[in-house]
Design an enzyme around this catalytic site. Structure first.
Site, PDB file in Angstrom:
ATOM      1  N   GLY A  47      59.497   1.556  46.277  1.00 18.21           N
ATOM      2  CA  GLY A  47      59.292   1.795  47.701  1.00 18.21           C
ATOM      3  C   GLY A  47      60.542   1.438  48.476  1.00 18.21           C
ATOM      4  N   SER A  56      63.234  -0.290  51.131  1.00 17.00           N
ATOM      5  CA  SER A  56      63.598  -1.667  51.471  1.00 17.00           C
ATOM      6  C   SER A  56      62.715  -2.139  52.616  1.00 17.00           C
ATOM      7  CB  SER A  56      65.071  -1.716  51.903  1.00 17.00           C
ATOM      8  OG  SER A  56      65.438  -3.016  52.292  1.00 17.00           O
ATOM      9  N   GLY A  57      62.145  -3.322  52.484  1.00 14.09           N
ATOM     10  CA  GLY A  57      61.263  -3.853  53.512  1.00 14.09           C
ATOM     11  C   GLY A  57      59.820  -3.431  53.372  1.00 14.09           C
ATOM     12  N   ALA A  58      59.511  -2.663  52.315  1.00  9.54           N
ATOM     13  CA  ALA A  58      58.134  -2.195  52.130  1.00  9.54           C
ATOM     14  C   ALA A  58      57.185  -3.320  51.730  1.00  9.54           C
ATOM     15  CB  ALA A  58      58.090  -1.090  51.082  1.00  9.54           C
ATOM     16  N   GLY A  59      57.741  -4.403  51.166  1.00  6.56           N
ATOM     17  CA  GLY A  59      56.912  -5.525  50.743  1.00  6.56           C
ATOM     18  C   GLY A  59      56.792  -5.664  49.247  1.00  6.56           C
ATOM     19  N   LYS A  60      57.674  -5.009  48.501  1.00  3.11           N
ATOM     20  CA  LYS A  60      57.589  -5.023  47.035  1.00  3.11           C
ATOM     21  C   LYS A  60      57.731  -6.431  46.466  1.00  3.11           C
ATOM     22  CE  LYS A  60      61.088  -2.275  46.620  1.00  3.11           C
ATOM     23  NZ  LYS A  60      61.371  -2.206  48.075  1.00  3.11           N
ATOM     24  N   SER A  61      58.781  -7.139  46.869  1.00  6.03           N
ATOM     25  CA  SER A  61      59.025  -8.479  46.312  1.00  6.03           C
ATOM     26  C   SER A  61      57.934  -9.448  46.727  1.00  6.03           C
ATOM     27  CB  SER A  61      60.396  -9.001  46.766  1.00  6.03           C
ATOM     28  OG  SER A  61      61.432  -8.213  46.231  1.00  6.03           O
ATOM     29  N   SER A  75      64.251   1.878  43.537  1.00 11.11           N
ATOM     30  CA  SER A  75      64.239   2.981  42.553  1.00 11.11           C
ATOM     31  C   SER A  75      63.880   4.306  43.219  1.00 11.11           C
ATOM     32  CB  SER A  75      63.289   2.670  41.389  1.00 11.11           C
ATOM     33  OG  SER A  75      62.056   2.152  41.797  1.00 11.11           O
TER      34      SER A  75
END
Length: 214
Positions: free
Chosen positions: A42, A44-49, A116
């Site tokens: 997703g 950057s800033g989507a909340g993945k980490s 990605s």
């Protein structure tokens, strides 16, 4: 599980794969669950980490054996020599997928957090890890939400021309065609998104663990 990538060139004549003496399903029997890789993709800033580490905590508390591979963290060490050209980004993901495969081979559940952006790179990761272990999750938070968050100040710098080829601003993000799960952290609070991801993982683990341990 045998490696899906091969050593090429002159080195191939002098490098040999040394197989483990353990059966492929030995650690699944020991840990009580099959290995899998959740590939969170997703913007950057989507909340993945944030989502990856919240799930890691849930799995740890449930005595599941897991690890997180975070894009920024890998660039501090393993991939510190790579830049952000398209070729370097592909290599970044290739290395990450190889690490995930090795972790799966020792029985771990792996949760990755990588932008990605290209379908071809995600398919490469699937081939390296193995389709039976690869679960693609699209953290589909909208661009305007990600940009409003801008937790690292990257969108502001990209809009100011300081970061070239920034995904969502000056470089494309190719939407997953058929992800296993979509999660919008702009619509779901963290607890609800984590619960949904945990439930989805549990359904995969139930199927894979039954196949592996029967």
């Amino acid at each position: 599980m045998k490696p899906t990538t091969a050593v090429s060139g002159a080195a191939a004549r002098n490098v040999y794969w040394h197989p483990s003496t353990l059966a492929d399903d030995a650690r699944a029997h020991q840990f009580g669950h099959a290995p899998l890789t959740l590939w969170l993709t997703g913007l950057s800033g989507a909340g993945k980490s944030t989502l990856a580490y919240a799930l890691e905590k849930r799995l740890y508390e449930a005595h599941r054996h897991c690890a997180v591979l975070d894009g920024d963290n890998l660039r501090h060490h393993l991939n510190h020599d790579l830049g952000f050209t398209e070729a370097d980004r592909t290599e970044n993901l290739r290395r990450a997928a190889e690490v995930a495969r090795l972790m799966n081979d020792v029985g771990l559940i792996v949760i990755t957090a990588f932008i990605s952006p290209l379908r071809s790179d995600r398919e490469m990761a699937r081939e390296i890890i193995g389709a039976d272990r690869f679960v693609e999750v699209h953290v589909c938070t909208a661009l305007d939400v990600c940009e409003a968050r801008d937790p690292k100040g990257l969108y502001a710098r990209a809009r100011g021309g300081l970061i070239p080829q920034f995904t969502g601003v000056s470089a494309p993000y190719e939407l997953p065609a058929a992800p296993s799960l979509r999660l919008d952290t702009g619509a779901l609070p963290l607890a609800a998104a984590t619960a949904a991801l945990c439930a989805h993982l549990a359904s995969w683990l139930d199927i894979r663990t039954l196949e592996t341990t029967r």
